[in-house]
Design an enzyme around this catalytic site. Structure first.
Site, PDB file in Angstrom:
ATOM      1  N   TYR A   4       0.854  -1.194   0.000  1.00  0.00           N
ATOM      2  CA  TYR A   4       0.000   0.000   0.000  1.00  0.00           C
ATOM      3  C   TYR A   4       0.885   1.237   0.000  1.00  0.00           C
ATOM      4  O   TYR A   4       1.894   1.298   0.714  1.00  0.00           O
ATOM      5  CB  TYR A   4      -0.902   0.021   1.242  1.00  0.00           C
ATOM      6  CG  TYR A   4      -1.681   1.316   1.356  1.00  0.00           C
ATOM      7  CD1 TYR A   4      -2.916   1.437   0.735  1.00  0.00           C
ATOM      8  CD2 TYR A   4      -1.160   2.412   2.042  1.00  0.00           C
ATOM      9  CE1 TYR A   4      -3.621   2.626   0.793  1.00  0.00           C
ATOM     10  CE2 TYR A   4      -1.859   3.606   2.112  1.00  0.00           C
ATOM     11  CZ  TYR A   4      -3.084   3.709   1.479  1.00  0.00           C
ATOM     12  OH  TYR A   4      -3.781   4.883   1.525  1.00  0.00           O
ATOM     13  N   GLU A  44      -2.950   7.732  -4.234  1.00  0.00           N
ATOM     14  CA  GLU A  44      -2.963   6.429  -3.561  1.00  0.00           C
ATOM     15  C   GLU A  44      -2.735   5.328  -4.575  1.00  0.00           C
ATOM     16  O   GLU A  44      -3.383   5.303  -5.621  1.00  0.00           O
ATOM     17  CB  GLU A  44      -4.307   6.221  -2.857  1.00  0.00           C
ATOM     18  CG  GLU A  44      -4.337   4.975  -1.987  1.00  0.00           C
ATOM     19  CD  GLU A  44      -5.720   4.746  -1.390  1.00  0.00           C
ATOM     20  OE1 GLU A  44      -5.874   4.927  -0.175  1.00  0.00           O
ATOM     21  OE2 GLU A  44      -6.639   4.379  -2.150  1.00  0.00           O
TER      22      GLU A  44
END
Ligand code: GDP
Ligand code: MN
Length: 390
Positions: free
Chosen positions: A109, A197
């Site tokens: 992530y 992101e």
């Protein structure tokens, strides 16, 4: 302002982030063509909506033939996809992204956000990314690595390397990660982003880092100097109530309650919503009509609030400084006449030209409920709504 995954990937790729090859489709047939063009034997078909959580909601599928791509695409087009992040209506699917499938060994992530406490851009990263990242953030927040970036220096090489080490990356992956981090930071800074992101950022079977998903959102106040970003806006993904209000120069946010609010000033609007809640009601919206509102703008505010079918009572609360109570009163009367208003309206006016405003309201002969203070107005609005509901 949010953009689609494929748009974010295109931008990030320009800054040097490796992304899989893919193509956009507006129809199931086109999705099939895209798969053929890309070649290979497996593709991932992904609904393009302004929301994450698509995987868990059935909006992402690994397909093993052109026919399967086309079939899955046909089930997605025109559908309202409801994810964990959308409301109960979901978001309409009108575009698909078809991508060559990747061989995934590990999902990481990576996020860039604005940390208001340190007043800096902050990197949040984890070696355990993918669809369960929210659970991880809740149950094991310490496993998330955080790092803030000094705006005077930018993201330094050593910081980027340190983060790569913390994530357990090895050998050539470290240099790849440093490049990805720097590219995301540059994209964030150069394009007035609010968020970047990549989830998942994967390590492939060959050991390389690739961004399988990408999300970016931008500072709306900076769009005037980023026309190439402003152009990426997709109205089909917005709450139609909010888009239309924005076109009319009104700051509107749709909420779940049934007391429609027409207020001047963001602070007063927030206070009024609090007061409604305190009185036992629920606001249907936040709405700031701004300063110097003409009667016509007040009518547009009524139209915007009335577009929400849940609204059963309207509360007008104006504390006029730059505004003029007489103009607002004229607007209220005009709204009755032009919109054929049948709902009860509570009006509280204070400030500039308040006497003239009250005179217009009294002389109108309309069934308006007047109030003297904010508290009084909120109580009357809630009482009226309860009477209607009974
Ligand atoms: P999101 O659920 O909206 O965040 O959509 P993502 O783009 O992150 O996709 C959800 C999941 O689908 C990812 O976490 C991956 O596990 C999986 N996925 C996406 N692309 C591929 C791919 O090319 N190959 C494989 N095997 N899985 C993929
Ligand atoms: Mn994702």
């Amino acid at each position: 302002m949010d953009i689609h995954e494929y748009q974010a990937k295109e931008i990030l790729a320009r800054f040097g982030v490796p992304v899989p090859r893919g193509g956009l489709a507006y129809s199931p047939e086109q999705a099939g063509y895209r798969a053929r063009e890309l070649g290979g034997s497996a593709w991932v078909v992904k609904a393009q909506i302004h929301s994450g959580g698509r995987g868990a909601a059935g909006g992402v599928k690994l397909c093993r033939s052109e026919a399967e791509v086309q079939e899955f695409a046909a089930t997605l087009f025109g559908r309202q996809l409801v994810t964990k992040q959308t409301d109960a209506n979901g978001k309409g699917v009108y575009r698909l992204w078809v991508e060559g499938a990747s061989d995934i060994k590990q999902e990481l992530y990576l996020g860039f956000v604005l940390d208001r406490k340190s007043e800096r851009i902050m990197i949040v990263a984890s070696a355990h990314g993918g669809m369960e990242i929210e659970d991880l953030a809740e149950n094991d927040p310490n496993s998330l690595r955080r790092m803030t970036i000094d705006p005077a220096v930018g993201l330094s090489e050593f910081q980027a390397r340190e983060l790569a080490f913390q994530l357990g990356l090895k050998g050539g992956q470290i240099a790849q990660m440093v490049n990805i981090l720097k590219a995301c930071y540059r994209a964030y800074r150069d394009l007035d982003a609010m968020m970047v992101e990549i989830n998942p950022l994967v390590i492939t079977g060959a050991g390389d880092l690739v961004a399988l998903d990408a999300k970016m959102s931008f500072d709306t106040n900076a769009l005037f100097r980023r026309p190439e970003i402003a152009e990426l806006r997709d109205r089909s993904q917005e709450d139609p109530r909010e888009s239309t209000a924005g076109d009319h120069g009104l700051a509107y946010v749709g909420l779940d309650g049934d007391i429609g609010c027409i207020i001047n000033g963001a602070g007063l609007a927030m206070a009024t919503m609090d007061m409604i809640k305190l009185a036992g009601g629920e606001p249907a919206n936040f709405l700031d009509i701004g300063g110097g509102a003409s009667p016509e703008r007040v009518v547009r505010a009524f139209r915007t609030v009335l577009a929400d079918r849940n609204v059963s009572v309207i509360l007008v609360n104006i504390f006029a400084g730059i505004n003029r109570c007489d103009w607002v009163a004229q607007g209220v009367v005009l709204a009755y006449r032009e919109l054929g208003l049948t709902l009860p309206v509570v009006v509280r006016l204070a400030g500039t030209n308040v006497e003239e405003g009250r005179r217009i309201i009294d002389a109108s002969g309309l069934p308006l409920i007047t109030a003297d203070t904010l508290e009084d107005a909120a109580r009357k609005a809630v009482a009226t709504r309860q009477k209607l509901a009974a």
